[in-house]
Every structure is written in C-alpha cells, then in structure tokens.
Design a protein around this motif. Structure first.
Motif, short mmCIF file in Angstrom:
data_model
loop_
_atom_site.label_atom_id
_atom_site.label_comp_id
_atom_site.label_asym_id
_atom_site.label_seq_id
_atom_site.Cartn_x
_atom_site.Cartn_y
_atom_site.Cartn_z
N MET A 1 14.01 8.27 -34.84
CA MET A 1 13.14 7.10 -34.95
C MET A 1 13.93 5.83 -34.59
N VAL B 1 1.98 8.44 -34.95
CA VAL B 1 3.22 8.76 -34.26
C VAL B 1 3.09 10.19 -33.74
N ARG C 1 5.14 13.18 -31.79
CA ARG C 1 6.42 13.69 -31.27
C ARG C 1 6.13 14.68 -30.15
N SER D 1 1.55 15.12 -24.10
CA SER D 1 0.92 14.66 -25.34
C SER D 1 -0.60 14.72 -25.28
N ASN E 1 5.56 4.63 -25.42
CA ASN E 1 6.85 5.06 -25.94
C ASN E 1 7.19 4.28 -27.19
N THR F 1 11.20 11.11 -27.04
CA THR F 1 10.57 12.22 -27.76
C THR F 1 9.50 11.74 -28.75
N GLU F 2 9.18 10.47 -28.73
CA GLU F 2 8.23 9.94 -29.71
C GLU F 2 7.37 8.85 -29.07
#
Length: 169
Positions: free
Chosen positions: A1, A19, A21, A35, A125, A130-131
C-alpha cells in the motif's frame, strides 16, 4: 500500500471507494483487462510539461493524448511528455508509472479528458502496479477540481465512432 496519503485523504473526506488488488501490470489497458474494468473507465495519469511546469493529464486507458490539442488549449508551443527522471521526485510514495490522478496531493494541476468526465465511476492506479482504486467520478471531481478539456482520442475504434479522431476532421 504505497499511497497511504491518498487513502487517508479519501477517508478524511468520507469518500466511498473500493481497493482492487491485481497481479502485476504496467499498462493501463492491461490493468483494466486484469481487473475487469472498461478501458473507458480506467483513468491513466500521464505527466506532461506545459511551458516547463509539470501537470497531470488524466484520460481513459483506451485513449491517447493529443499534444497538438493541448498546445492549442494553452496557446503554447511547449507542451511535452515529461520524462520519468523529471517527475519521479514528485511521487516519493508511488511506483513510477502508477501515480494516482490526485495532483492536489502532489502539488500538480490536473487536466481531465472530457470523455472520462462523462463516466459515473472511474478506476485508477493507487500508487503501485498491483493495486487500484475505484470510486465515483463526482467525488474525484469534487476533491481534485480538475480542468476538463478535449485533449485525447480513442486509440482503436469502429468506423463512425464519435471518439475516433478522423470523425472530426
């Protein structure tokens, strides 16, 4: 994070967000696909220089910046893509290329493509590869107060698509 500052800012302003991931991805189109977010709703942040001053150009993942339009909008012959070495110091809490579109947190003006401003929700982003965060565009607009312009074109579309550059020429 990496971007605790962004999440704290959203929480302080009582913004609802999610959020998400995902496995490592480096292009906005790849992140959107992994995603399951539309390329039109995934907001990519491109750092530009307008007369030498850094700014964020925020546009859908499936679009590209038209630097000639930006030059026309600002009445400047000096609007360029910033190099990573020029802007990475502005984002000490972010991985390069994963900056969230919150220029207000990084002392940068934000320009949003009008097509992105039409979306009910946007994803972007969250400071890492990755998040990402998904939230209402209206909340983003309220918090960031971006300037909205037409400065981008859809990269790939079908004939007759009004987002296609050649449809305007």
């Amino acid at each position: 994070m990496p971007v605790k500052k962004l999440k704290a800012f959203l929480d302080e302003n009582q913004v609802k967000y999610v959020v998400i991931r995902h496995s490592s991805a480096y292009t906005s189109q790849e992140i959107a696909a992994k995603s399951h977010v539309s390329g039109k709703e995934f907001a990519k942040t491109v750092i530009v220089k307008v007369d030498g001053k850094m700014a964020m150009a925020v546009l859908p993942a499936s679009y590209q910046v038209d630097f000639d339009l930006l030059k026309e909008i600002f009445g400047s012959s000096h609007v360029d893509l910033a190099k990573e070495a020029e802007f990475q110091r502005f984002f000490p809490d972010c991985e390069i290329g994963a900056m969230p579109p919150f220029g207000n947190l990084y002392d940068m003006e934000v320009f949003v493509a009008e097509t992105l401003a039409e979306d009910e929700e946007i994803a972007f982003n969250a400071g890492s590869h990755t998040e990402m965060i998904k939230m209402n565009y209206a909340d983003f607009e309220r918090l960031v107060e971006p300037r909205v312009f037409k400065f981008s074109w859809k990269m790939v579309s079908m004939p007759g698509d009004p987002s296609e550059r050649w449809a305007y020429e």
